[in-house]
Design a protein around this motif. Structure first.
Motif, PDB file in Angstrom:
ATOM      1  N   THR A  52       0.633  -1.095  -0.012  1.00 37.25           N
ATOM      2  CA  THR A  52       0.186   0.240  -0.017  1.00 37.25           C
ATOM      3  C   THR A  52       0.861   1.305  -0.218  1.00 37.25           C
ATOM      4  O   THR A  52       0.409   2.353  -0.250  1.00 37.25           O
ATOM      5  CB  THR A  52      -0.845   0.093   1.180  1.00 37.25           C
ATOM      6  N   GLY A  53       2.035   1.079   0.426  1.00 36.64           N
ATOM      7  CA  GLY A  53       3.075   2.340   0.576  1.00 36.64           C
ATOM      8  C   GLY A  53       2.635   3.136   1.696  1.00 36.64           C
ATOM      9  O   GLY A  53       3.477   4.270   1.550  1.00 36.64           O
ATOM     10  N   GLU A  54       1.750   2.839   2.458  1.00 40.11           N
ATOM     11  CA  GLU A  54       1.564   3.503   3.868  1.00 40.11           C
ATOM     12  C   GLU A  54       2.469   3.167   5.050  1.00 40.11           C
ATOM     13  O   GLU A  54       2.477   1.828   5.329  1.00 40.11           O
ATOM     14  CB  GLU A  54       0.353   3.369   4.191  1.00 40.11           C
ATOM     15  N   ILE A  55       2.626   4.249   5.862  1.00 41.19           N
ATOM     16  CA  ILE A  55       3.233   4.068   7.180  1.00 41.19           C
ATOM     17  C   ILE A  55       2.220   3.173   8.215  1.00 41.19           C
ATOM     18  O   ILE A  55       1.044   3.710   8.029  1.00 41.19           O
ATOM     19  CB  ILE A  55       3.702   5.304   7.881  1.00 41.19           C
ATOM     20  N   TYR A  56       2.630   2.185   8.425  1.00 44.87           N
ATOM     21  CA  TYR A  56       1.736   1.377   9.431  1.00 44.87           C
ATOM     22  C   TYR A  56       2.196   1.391  10.938  1.00 44.87           C
ATOM     23  O   TYR A  56       1.665   1.085  11.883  1.00 44.87           O
ATOM     24  CB  TYR A  56       1.524   0.055   8.958  1.00 44.87           C
ATOM     25  N   GLY A  57       3.438   1.888  11.048  1.00 47.59           N
ATOM     26  CA  GLY A  57       4.160   1.859  12.465  1.00 47.59           C
ATOM     27  C   GLY A  57       5.511   2.412  12.491  1.00 47.59           C
ATOM     28  O   GLY A  57       5.979   3.002  11.339  1.00 47.59           O
ATOM     29  N   MET A  58       6.169   2.618  13.618  1.00 52.94           N
ATOM     30  CA  MET A  58       7.394   2.726  13.728  1.00 52.94           C
ATOM     31  C   MET A  58       8.265   2.249  14.714  1.00 52.94           C
ATOM     32  O   MET A  58       7.794   1.503  15.193  1.00 52.94           O
ATOM     33  CB  MET A  58       7.280   4.305  13.940  1.00 52.94           C
ATOM     34  N   GLU A  59       9.716   2.249  14.494  1.00 54.92           N
ATOM     35  CA  GLU A  59      10.481   1.839  15.683  1.00 54.92           C
ATOM     36  C   GLU A  59      10.880   2.902  16.494  1.00 54.92           C
ATOM     37  O   GLU A  59      11.454   3.874  15.962  1.00 54.92           O
ATOM     38  CB  GLU A  59      11.557   0.974  14.925  1.00 54.92           C
ATOM     39  N   ALA A  60      10.881   3.110  17.896  1.00 53.11           N
ATOM     40  CA  ALA A  60      11.657   3.803  18.576  1.00 53.11           C
ATOM     41  C   ALA A  60      13.124   3.527  18.726  1.00 53.11           C
ATOM     42  O   ALA A  60      13.360   2.585  19.156  1.00 53.11           O
ATOM     43  CB  ALA A  60      10.781   3.909  19.964  1.00 53.11           C
ATOM     44  N   LEU A  61      13.980   4.445  18.683  1.00 52.25           N
ATOM     45  CA  LEU A  61      15.279   4.595  18.742  1.00 52.25           C
ATOM     46  C   LEU A  61      15.907   5.466  19.603  1.00 52.25           C
ATOM     47  O   LEU A  61      15.684   6.508  19.682  1.00 52.25           O
ATOM     48  CB  LEU A  61      15.978   4.503  17.276  1.00 52.25           C
ATOM     49  N   LEU A  62      16.761   5.057  20.646  1.00 52.94           N
ATOM     50  CA  LEU A  62      17.219   5.885  21.760  1.00 52.94           C
ATOM     51  C   LEU A  62      18.054   6.564  21.068  1.00 52.94           C
ATOM     52  O   LEU A  62      19.082   6.365  20.220  1.00 52.94           O
ATOM     53  CB  LEU A  62      17.785   4.903  22.750  1.00 52.94           C
ATOM     54  N   ARG A  63      18.260   8.145  21.785  1.00 55.99           N
ATOM     55  CA  ARG A  63      19.282   9.071  21.207  1.00 55.99           C
ATOM     56  C   ARG A  63      19.885   9.480  22.642  1.00 55.99           C
ATOM     57  O   ARG A  63      18.957  10.116  23.451  1.00 55.99           O
ATOM     58  CB  ARG A  63      18.774  10.167  20.326  1.00 55.99           C
ATOM     59  N   TRP A  64      20.987   9.675  22.863  1.00 52.69           N
ATOM     60  CA  TRP A  64      21.593  10.146  23.742  1.00 52.69           C
ATOM     61  C   TRP A  64      22.546  11.259  23.700  1.00 52.69           C
ATOM     62  O   TRP A  64      23.615  11.070  22.931  1.00 52.69           O
ATOM     63  CB  TRP A  64      22.472   9.331  24.666  1.00 52.69           C
ATOM     64  N   PHE A  65      22.267  12.629  23.853  1.00 55.69           N
ATOM     65  CA  PHE A  65      23.203  13.633  23.737  1.00 55.69           C
ATOM     66  C   PHE A  65      23.810  14.357  24.969  1.00 55.69           C
ATOM     67  O   PHE A  65      22.902  14.789  25.732  1.00 55.69           O
ATOM     68  CB  PHE A  65      22.520  14.789  22.830  1.00 55.69           C
TER      69      PHE A  65
END
Ligand code: C2E
Ligand code: CA
Ligand code: CA
Ligand code: CA
Length: 281
Positions: A52-65
């Motif tokens: 479908t080409g559609e966004i169905y979800g996401m992955e959360a990725l940690l960032r530390w600055f």
């Protein structure tokens, strides 16, 4: 500057320009205060349905600055957090933040999406993970079906029976489970049919070289897709960077992709913008 160098087989060897005990101690000291100092954020990378080409979800990725150490990549500080017994607290922060954000997006009228959170070995071994997840869902008022947990083969081979039991309990909340970095671990295929999982993630190392169709990687990616489907699982390819890779995966009937081709991991506001603008593959 600290970074993780990818060695063969998707294993990482941690090193830095002037790696010394002193440096690692500095990182460790800083890491111990990371939560109280509020230095962590999550970025979100879209997962896109290939058909479908559609966004169905996401992955959360940690960032530390860190103010003086700069950006410290998760490949470096997560193993360290495991070592110094902080992974429970860190993992709980990630779960809570991702679920809270996801519920807020739903309140704001964004179409409901399933957010994936990465889990570490230590969270299965040393924490009451099932209870933590139950509490987080309760606190954030997020329905469990909008949460996905990514586990690696290394988690599963630790104490397979115990992990299976825990995954079964987690699935009772409606949560989906995926196997991350599939094909890079030492697991046997036999356990796959026994695991209560929904999705296999083809590791980036196999996606990278499918541009040359005669490459072994292409054969492996093709085999993983066939394997997943024959077990009734969905399959997503990670690290998709080129149209050639996308075309190959599409022709092999892969279900979904994630990678720089569509979007890098981005801050929450930017992610919401991607969804609102209905960006498509
Ligand atoms: P992972 O779970 O395999 O995550 C995918 C990694 O690939 C991410 O790196 C992502 O930014 C990167 N990536 C995504 N698309 C592409 C692409 O098209 N090309 C390339 N070259 N890379 C791509 P990141 O964010 O640096 O995370 C590295 C690893 O750190 C993750 O690998 C995961 O194992 C770990 N990690 C990150 N966040 C968390 C977390 O909240 N909890 C735990 N336990 N581990 C985490
Ligand atoms: Ca992952
Ligand atoms: Ca992965
Ligand atoms: Ca990987």
């Amino acid at each position: 500057m600290y970074y993780a160098k990818e060695t063969g087989r998707d294993s990482y060897c941690i090193y830095s320009d002037e790696m010394s005990l002193h440096n690692m101690l500095e990182v460790e000291t800083a890491l111990r205060r990371v939560l109280e100092r509020d230095e962590l954020t999550l970025h979100y990378q879209p997962k896109v349905d290939i058909h479908t080409g559609e966004i169905y979800g996401m992955e959360a990725l940690l960032r530390w600055f860190h103010p003086t150490l700069g950006f410290v990549p998760p490949d470096v500080f997560i193993p360290l957090a495991e070592e110094i017994g902080m992974i429970g607290k860190l993992g709980e922060w990630v779960l809570h933040t991702a679920c809270e954000q996801n519920r807020r997006w739903q309140e704001q009228g964004l179409p409901p999406l399933r957010c994936a959170v990465n889990l570490s070995v230590g969270q299965f071994q040393y924490t009451n993970l099932v209870e933590t997840v139950r509490q987080v869902l309760l606190d954030t008022q997020l329905d469990g079906r909008w949460l996905e947990l990514e586990v690696t083969e290394s988690i599963i081979i630790q104490d397979t029976e115990k992990v299976i039991d825990m995954l079964l309990e987690l699935k009772e909340f409606g949560i989906e489970i995926s196997i991350d970095d599939f094909g890079t671990g030492y697991s046997s295929l036999r356990y796959l049919q026994r695991l209560p999982i929904d999705t296999l993630k083809i590791d980036r190392s196999f996606v990278k070289d499918i541009d040359s169709p005669e490459a072994d990687e292409a054969a492996i990616a093709r085999a993983v897709i066939l394997l997943a489907h024959s077990l009734g699982l969905r399959v997503i390819a990670e690290g998709v960077e080129t149209e050639v890779q996308l075309d190959f995966l599409r022709s092999e009937n892969c279900d979904a992709i994630q990678g720089y081709l569509f979007s890098r991991p981005v801050p929450a506001e930017q992610f919401a913008e991607l969804v609102r603008s209905q960006k498509r593959l």
